[in-house]
Design an enzyme around this catalytic site. Structure first.
Site, PDB file in Angstrom:
ATOM      1  N   CYS B 164      44.550  35.307  39.355  1.00 36.25           N
ATOM      2  CA  CYS B 164      43.902  35.851  40.499  1.00 36.25           C
ATOM      3  C   CYS B 164      44.584  36.913  41.143  1.00 36.25           C
ATOM      4  CB  CYS B 164      43.278  34.767  41.354  1.00 36.25           C
ATOM      5  SG  CYS B 164      42.855  33.192  40.529  1.00 36.25           S
ATOM      6  N   HIS B 302      41.549  36.402  50.490  1.00 37.94           N
ATOM      7  CA  HIS B 302      41.475  35.683  49.339  1.00 37.94           C
ATOM      8  C   HIS B 302      40.294  34.888  49.186  1.00 37.94           C
ATOM      9  CE1 HIS B 302      42.391  34.820  45.219  1.00 37.94           C
ATOM     10  NE2 HIS B 302      42.587  33.583  45.253  1.00 37.94           N
ATOM     11  N   HIS B 336      34.397  34.163  42.262  1.00 43.19           N
ATOM     12  CA  HIS B 336      35.697  34.585  42.061  1.00 43.19           C
ATOM     13  C   HIS B 336      35.993  35.170  40.835  1.00 43.19           C
ATOM     14  CE1 HIS B 336      39.945  34.788  42.606  1.00 43.19           C
ATOM     15  NE2 HIS B 336      40.332  33.508  42.503  1.00 43.19           N
TER      16      HIS B 336
END
Lengths: 84, 412
Positions: B164, B302, B336
């Site tokens: 990520c 995030h 995401h």
């Protein structure tokens, strides 16, 4: 028979390499006229194996193939070998 | 003295459209990109049946010989590259110069290509039906390699693979390459594709959203008390970084200046988020920028809507910035997008900075008590923004924070 093989080979070139039908002439050189390179030849072998249910990955005759006509003759030979 | 680095172009493709304008318009309209993934119930044990898929435009605009080595993630990246170049006022054939490079990341190679490769090979342990392109689509640097081939790039070509944090590390690496005088322009970013095996990798760790399979628009829910995990999305984001004088010389439209970056490891656990490492990362980025926490006007978190991750990040943001700096998460809109998230979300954050708007965190209805110590944006906020900080925190304990400043020519 040979006409059917030719049609099936042409299908491979149309489906796998997006070559226009009008470019698929027996005398067309698969490298110079149709634009394939060494990586495409690996994929051509896989596509032909799938299409004709043959095993040709290690067949030395592939290296000599230049034109669609050569390819057609090669497949014909393979099929006659298989049926003999 | 280090050279200054500016953003001169952005491009994206995601569940919310194939360009930045569609993305911003969708966020403005509070659109959630999450959908039911109808075919995923064939996977035994997969609990999360939602995702945020993108729609690929006509891929035949990419010449076959370039396209053949591209899995879905590389194809997505090319569309973001095309938009980013157009936004930067650069022609495709204009960046074939040893001073122009590309840094792009993804969690791994194309999930679809990896899946197909194993499906072909494993039933009979037969390699003979694998195409020459399987390898090129599966390798970890497939996105940067394909972008470089597509554009004919001869400068630095680097792949950042940190799940990520991949694309934020890519932007940070590009920032370093330019400020240290190795490159003049670097296309930076990342790409990721949605696939049941990707969602599955989080699902088996109980990190995915599973309670909203019938009501997909209600998930993910960053910082919300009813959040139940992340929703995988897909897409690509590309940021064009350029040395300031180089950009001015060619009359480029400057969108922002990159002023600080840090990436660090937590060194504690491969999956559990660690607030101390997050704090260290944000503080180091501030030190790199030479600014104080109170200079930051907005934090783009995030926050993926996992229980622990959101809580740790909220606590870390509070520790560094206190309770008055506005914070949002874009995951409620985009899902995401993993390795692409840093670049897509930074591009959006830059738009917000330039438009003096902070969009709210979508699906944040009831703030979780454990995340309540920071200033959440729940409705669209008008605010003058001079500095933004963007976070990405990845599995493996890998953290990245980047700081951008509004560029105003009048002050130069």
């Amino acid at each position: 028979m040979s006409n059917k093989i030719e049609l099936m080979i042409n299908e491979v070139f149309q489906e796998s390499f997006e070559i226009e039908k009008n470019q698929l002439k027996p005398e067309a050189n698969i490298f110079e006229d149709l634009g394939l390179d060494s990586l495409d030849v690996v994929d051509l072998v896989v596509a032909l194996q799938n299409k004709f249910k043959v095993e040709i990955r290690t067949d030395e005759r592939i290296k000599e193939i230049r034109t669609l006509k050569d390819l057609c003759i090669f497949i014909k030979e393979l099929q006659s070998e298989g049926s003999s | 003295m280090k050279r200054r680095v500016v953003v001169t172009g952005t491009g994206s493709i995601s569940a919310l459209g194939n360009c930045m304008k569609e993305l911003i318009d969708s966020i403005e309209r509070q659109v959630c990109g999450t959908k039911q993934m109808e075919t995923w119930n064939q996977y035994k044990g997969l609990q999360s049946l939602v995702g945020a898929p993108a729609e690929l435009p006509d891929i035949k605009i990419i010449p076959r010989k370039m396209r053949r080595s591209m899995g879905r993630m590389s194809l997505l990246a090319v569309f973001a590259v095309n938009e980013a170049l157009e936004s930067a006022g650069l022609e495709k054939n204009e960046i074939t110069n040893e001073r122009y490079g590309c840094v792009a990341g993804s969690t791994m190679g194309s999930a679809e290509a990896l899946n197909d490769t194993f499906e072909i090979m494993l039933p009979d342990h037969d390699l003979t039906l694998l195409t020459s392109m399987s390898f090129f689509q599966c390798i970890s640097h497939t996105v940067s390699m394909n972008i470089a081939q597509y554009l004919g790039i001869t400068g630095s070509v680097i792949a950042t693979s940190a799940a990520c944090a991949s694309s934020l590390q890519a932007i940070g690496t590009g920032f370093d390459l330019i400020r240290n005088n190795t490159q003049d322009i670097v296309l930076c970013g990342g790409s990721e594709e949605l696939h049941p095996t990707v969602t599955g990798s989080f699902d088996i760790l109980f990190a995915t959203s599973t309670k909203f399979n019938e009501t997909p628009k209600k998930t993910p829910r960053p910082f919300d008390k009813n959040r139940d995990g992340l929703v995988c999305g897909e897409g690509a984001g590309i940021i064009v970084l350029e040395e300031l004088e180089h950009a001015k010389k060619r009359g480029a439209n400057i969108l922002a200046e990159v002023v600080g970056y840090n990436t660090c490891g937590s060194g504690t656990h491969i999956s559990q988020p660690d607030r101390q490492a997050m704090i260290q990362c944000m503080k180091a980025a501030l030190a790199d920028a030479g600014i104080k926490p109170e200079n930051i006007d907005f934090v783009s978190a995030h926050a993926t809507a996992t229980l622990q991750g959101d809580h740790e990040e909220a606590a870390a943001i509070y520790e560094v910035f206190g309770s008055q700096t506005p914070v949002n998460s874009l995951k409620g809109y985009l899902g995401h997008t993993l390795g692409a998230s840093g670049a897509i979300e930074l591009a959006v954050a830059i738009e917000m900075m330039n438009n003096s708007i902070i969009y709210p965190t979508l699906n944040l209805t009831d703030i979780d008590e454990g995340c309540s110590m920071i200033k959440h944006v729940k409705t669209k906020l008008k605010k003058n923004i001079n500095f933004i900080l963007k976070n990405c925190f990845a599995f493996g304990g890998i953290n990245a924070s980047i700081i951008c400043k509004k560029y105003e020519e009048i002050n130069e």
